[in-house]
Design an enzyme around this catalytic site. Structure first.
Site, PDB file in Angstrom:
ATOM      1  N   ASP A 161       7.088  -8.177   1.639  1.00  0.00           N
ATOM      2  CA  ASP A 161       7.464  -8.660   2.972  1.00  0.00           C
ATOM      3  C   ASP A 161       8.914  -8.354   3.320  1.00  0.00           C
ATOM      4  OD1 ASP A 161       4.912  -9.669   3.178  1.00  0.00           O
ATOM      5  OD2 ASP A 161       5.479 -11.717   2.666  1.00  0.00           O
ATOM      6  N   ARG A 201     -12.309  -1.093  16.991  1.00  0.00           N
ATOM      7  CA  ARG A 201     -12.619  -1.230  15.580  1.00  0.00           C
ATOM      8  C   ARG A 201     -11.407  -1.832  14.858  1.00  0.00           C
ATOM      9  NH1 ARG A 201     -16.790  -0.396  17.527  1.00  0.00           N
ATOM     10  NH2 ARG A 201     -18.417   1.101  16.956  1.00  0.00           N
ATOM     11  N   ARG A 213      -0.512  -3.434  -2.025  1.00  0.00           N
ATOM     12  CA  ARG A 213       0.143  -3.948  -3.226  1.00  0.00           C
ATOM     13  C   ARG A 213      -0.101  -3.074  -4.461  1.00  0.00           C
ATOM     14  NH1 ARG A 213       2.340  -8.910  -3.189  1.00  0.00           N
ATOM     15  NH2 ARG A 213       1.766 -10.423  -1.591  1.00  0.00           N
TER      16      ARG A 213
END
Length: 365
Positions: free
Chosen positions: A142, A278, A287
């Site tokens: 983050d 979509r 990750r």
């Protein structure tokens, strides 16, 4: 030179790309001082086990192939605060002295902890109680620790999200679709903002700003009026709903985690514009992949610097990246400052200059 002879290293919190590069660099630098390094398995969980779970690390074990791997060879955990550890009967127990006892069993009095703000707060408290020397290394995709410009894992997460947009764009154009990409970002929208700019998004929705479906629909109509048959939307997982709430899902273990905002946004876009829409949720792909070159370089610099700090007799410090170099600061200062997206920062100004819809900004941007 410090008298330290045996140091411990652990990874804590969620995994990310670049953790193995930190471990490798720390082991190589420790070898320069003639120190032994023990890698503690599964973060503080390994220190609660008896016998303690650990790996003796040397330069042969941490080669360049290991550095290229995603995840962490030591394992990690983001559960179980040792000062209020959840027990089987539902009670909470302070198990901090068990962890400190585990470190003493290993003969370790210096620890390198790789983690985010929550992990750092716990490790700092453990170090204080146990009289341990602690050096922290910032790790969070983050990138929301306020002092460091770069945390291990962020750059690779952005690269993965950008690649996803690169892959979604051709199929969007082929089918006249609006593609919505939901990316990670627990509290801050740095991944969404950087990847959205790099990937040519038309809309970027962040936790830091409210938005409206009318604003998104207006942007999509303007894109269509310019002759383009598709649009790309990036949504941070922690972006608020129009009512100001958060989209979360409950999992089998009873925990509620962010998820679902992409589908929420996609449904509203389809209703408001009639466009075929979509949704792709990128999730943990951000990750677990091999680290990009920037994460390898920053991680390596952090690992070397952490060992050098211990050699200098320093403790309770966090390494950080600032002005293209490694600095060190008190851990307390580092975790006290949270870095949300700066609404007047360079990347926000860049996104506005590109005509990206960022939400209903009070400044009319």
């Amino acid at each position: 030179m410090s008298a330290n002879k045996r140091i411990g290293i652990l990874t804590s919190g969620g995994d990310c790309a670049g953790l193995n590069a930190v471990i490798r660099a720390a082991v190589h630098r420790a070898a320069h001082y003639g120190w032994e390094v023990v890698g503690i398995e599964d973060g503080t969980q390994g220190l609660l086990s008896r016998p303690v779970r650990y790996i003796t690390l040397d330069t042969n074990r941490v080669d360049c192939a290991m550095m290229r791997q995603g995840g962490t060879i030591l394992g990690t955990t983001n559960k179980g605060d040792p000062f209020a550890y959840p027990m089987a009967d539902g009670s909470r127990k302070d198990r901090s002295m068990e962890i400190i006892g585990g470190l003493r069993e290993l003969g370790v009095d210096s620890l390198i902890g790789i983690g985010g703000d929550g992990s750092m707060a716990i490790l700092r408290k453990l170090a204080d109680v146990g009289g341990l020397k602690l050096i922290g290394i910032p790790k969070t995709i983050d990138n929301d620790l306020g002092i460091t410009e770069m945390s291990v894992g962020f750059d690779t997460a952005v690269a993965v999200a950008t690649e996803a947009l690169d892959r979604l764009q051709p199929t969007a154009a082929s089918h006249d679709r609006v593609m919505v990409l939901e990316v990670m970002g627990r509290d801050a929208g740095h991944i969404a903002l950087s990847a959205g700019i790099a990937g040519g998004a038309d809309v970027i929705l962040l936790p830091e700003l409210p938005w409206s479906v009318a604003g998104i629909a207006d942007k999509i109509r303007r894109v269509q009026a310019d002759g383009r048959n598709f649009a790309l939307v990036v949504v941070s997982e922690a972006a608020k709903t129009m009512e100001g709430g958060t989209a979360k899902q409950e999992f089998a273990d009873g925990q509620k985690r962010y998820g679902g905002i992409g589908n929420y946004v996609g449904h509203l876009i389809a209703e408001a514009t009639g466009a075929e829409t979509r949704v792709t949720v990128l999730g943990h792909v951000q990750r677990g992949c091999p680290p990009g070159h920037n994460d390898r370089v920053v991680a390596s610099a952090f690992g070397v610097a952490a060992v050098d700090l211990l050699a200098a007799g320093k403790s309770d410090r966090l390494v950080a990246w600032s002005n293209r170099r490694v600095i060190d600061i008190p851990i307390a200062d580092a975790i006290a400052t949270y870095a949300a997206v700066d609404l007047d920062g360079t990347l926000m100004r860049t996104a506005r200059g590109l005509g990206i819809y960022l939400g209903d900004e009070p400044r009319g941007g």
